[in-house]
Design an enzyme around this catalytic site. Sequence first.
Site, PDB file in Angstrom:
ATOM      1  N   LYS A  90       0.866  -1.182   0.000  1.00 13.01           N
ATOM      2  CA  LYS A  90       0.000   0.000   0.000  1.00 13.01           C
ATOM      3  C   LYS A  90       0.901   1.230   0.000  1.00 13.01           C
ATOM      4  O   LYS A  90       1.958   1.229   0.661  1.00 13.01           O
ATOM      5  CB  LYS A  90      -0.875  -0.032   1.254  1.00 13.01           C
ATOM      6  N   SER A 165      -9.284   2.030   3.163  1.00  9.15           N
ATOM      7  CA  SER A 165      -8.460   2.750   2.218  1.00  9.15           C
ATOM      8  C   SER A 165      -7.472   1.859   1.467  1.00  9.15           C
ATOM      9  O   SER A 165      -6.896   2.304   0.466  1.00  9.15           O
ATOM     10  CB  SER A 165      -7.685   3.834   2.966  1.00  9.15           C
ATOM     11  N   SER A 189      -9.377  -0.209   7.456  1.00  7.36           N
ATOM     12  CA  SER A 189      -8.863  -0.131   6.084  1.00  7.36           C
ATOM     13  C   SER A 189      -8.285  -1.411   5.506  1.00  7.36           C
ATOM     14  O   SER A 189      -7.993  -1.458   4.315  1.00  7.36           O
ATOM     15  CB  SER A 189      -7.806   0.965   5.987  1.00  7.36           C
TER      16      SER A 189
HETATM   17  N1  GLN Z   1     -12.377   4.510   6.620  1.00  4.66           N
HETATM   18  C1  GLN Z   1     -11.751   4.872   7.853  1.00  4.66           C
HETATM   19  C2  GLN Z   1     -11.290   6.297   7.787  1.00  4.66           C
HETATM   20  O1  GLN Z   1     -11.513   6.904   6.814  1.00  4.66           O
HETATM   21  C3  GLN Z   1     -10.620   3.942   8.156  1.00  4.66           C
HETATM   22  C4  GLN Z   1      -9.377   4.286   7.447  1.00  4.66           C
HETATM   23  C5  GLN Z   1      -8.220   3.436   7.827  1.00  4.66           C
HETATM   24  O2  GLN Z   1      -8.366   2.437   8.512  1.00  4.66           O
HETATM   25  N2  GLN Z   1      -7.051   3.875   7.400  1.00  4.66           N
HETATM   26  O3  GLN Z   1     -10.725   6.806   8.698  1.00  4.66           O
END
Ligand code: GLN
Length: 491
Positions: A90, A165, A189
């Site tokens: 990532k 994400s 994420s």
């Molecule tokens: N969707 C969540 C956020 O926007 C989790 C993101 C993540 O785990 N990096 O914060």
Amino acid sequence: MKKEAATPPLPSRNLPSFTSFYDIQQLLVEKILTCREVVEYYLSNIREQSHLGAFLEVYEEEALAQASIIDQKLAGGTAGRLAGMIIGLKDVLCHKDHPVQGGSQILNSFQSQFTATAVQRLLDEDVIIIGRQNCDEFAMGSSTENSSFFPTRNAVNPDHVPGGSSGGSAVAVQARMCTASLGSDTGGSIRQPAAFCGLVGLKPTYSRISRYGLIAYASSFDVIGTLTHTVEDSALLTEIMAGPDEYDSTASQLPVPAYSQQMTETPTSAKIAYLQNTLDHPGLHPDVKEKTEESLELLRQSGHMVEPVDFPLLEYVLPTYYILTMAEASSNLSRFDGVRYGYRSAESNTMEAMYKKTRTEAFGEEVQRRIMLGTFVLSASYYDAYYTKAQKVRRLLQNATRDLLDEYDFIVLPTTPTPAFKLGERATPIEMYLADLFTVQASIAGVSAISVPVGNSQAGLPIGLQIIGGAFKEGSLLAFADYFMRKNQAN
Ligand code: GLN
């Protein structure tokens, strides 16, 4: 050296479709396959499916060259434990002398100065890195639509998002572009895209894996973890990455058990709690509800104790998570000011204007929203009302979750309220944040959690089941997840 000999595409040789590293390893050991062929197979899949937008950059030459080196090591009997494992990173993980941008324009033309500890440990065991993968900008999002490059599409149905994400990382594994991906999970994420793409996604306990070399979003939540097809692969990678690190004083000193050796320990009678209010939630999609109930029934029939429990604090998880992570993000992202890294606005003649213009031009809308809200909740007049209060609620949520985990071995709940939604469908931030409703609890509590595939919706979209385990209980969590997946497949 007959390097020019063209390799026939692997499927025509009736080989498995590379969903498990153990299968690949077997073929390498039996000399049916070379590491180079494995890389070529993945590279051809990457080329053929570039419309999915999984990768930001593919290290074709480098991966092939590395594969040849590893083939020699295999022949000489000196290869590491991960020889033949091809992974993607990532775009929040540092890999020395390779670009890393956190999916953002503000890190334009920035190269990593060092390699993340977790990544280095895998490289030391001969993993091959095939490329860096698309993600929401600075890991803020639930669909990968917040990437400053392009959105990633779900391979099952490209009109749908892969989640986020770590969406690029999920699709790369889903569409057989690599054996596994490393993602990061701050509030879901890894687990949420795993659920949307039919994969296994592990968020280890907070501090189990060093964060050195992970671009920070919310430092008291961020965890590096894996996206794989099998639980075994996740166990092996996690076992190698985990453990103390002199570069991250927050990394736990606890010894790391050999998770991959514990996979065969079949639990006979586990105590499992499920949260009734997650199943009664009005936002829960009927297909997700059905799959979750079927899973609970299967566990019950297999002799486990499965009990409903109350978790009245569920309504506080999202506000608590978003207040705290935005506060931490506003502080973490202050380093991107046009001076130290990457992008700098060309049109400014004072220092203050340069900061402002750089950040206005190069941060996307969601990142700017979070920086502003985070700064607001940390501001002198509102600090106690929001930040301190949220910290107190976090403590309550942590205690309540850990109390449940003292009484039960696992908490089972859906990973996401719905299957993958369509691109563009969640137009407001709140709609998007609701995708994290069931994943943030384990993040707030800092405990381990995994999402495993449990079948498809009527529309053919994957559905995930989340299993939450105790802090530093990855061993039993992984063994149980593997056991459950096998039972579910046999069913
Ligand atoms: N969707 C969540 C956020 O926007 C989790 C993101 C993540 O785990 N990096 O914060």
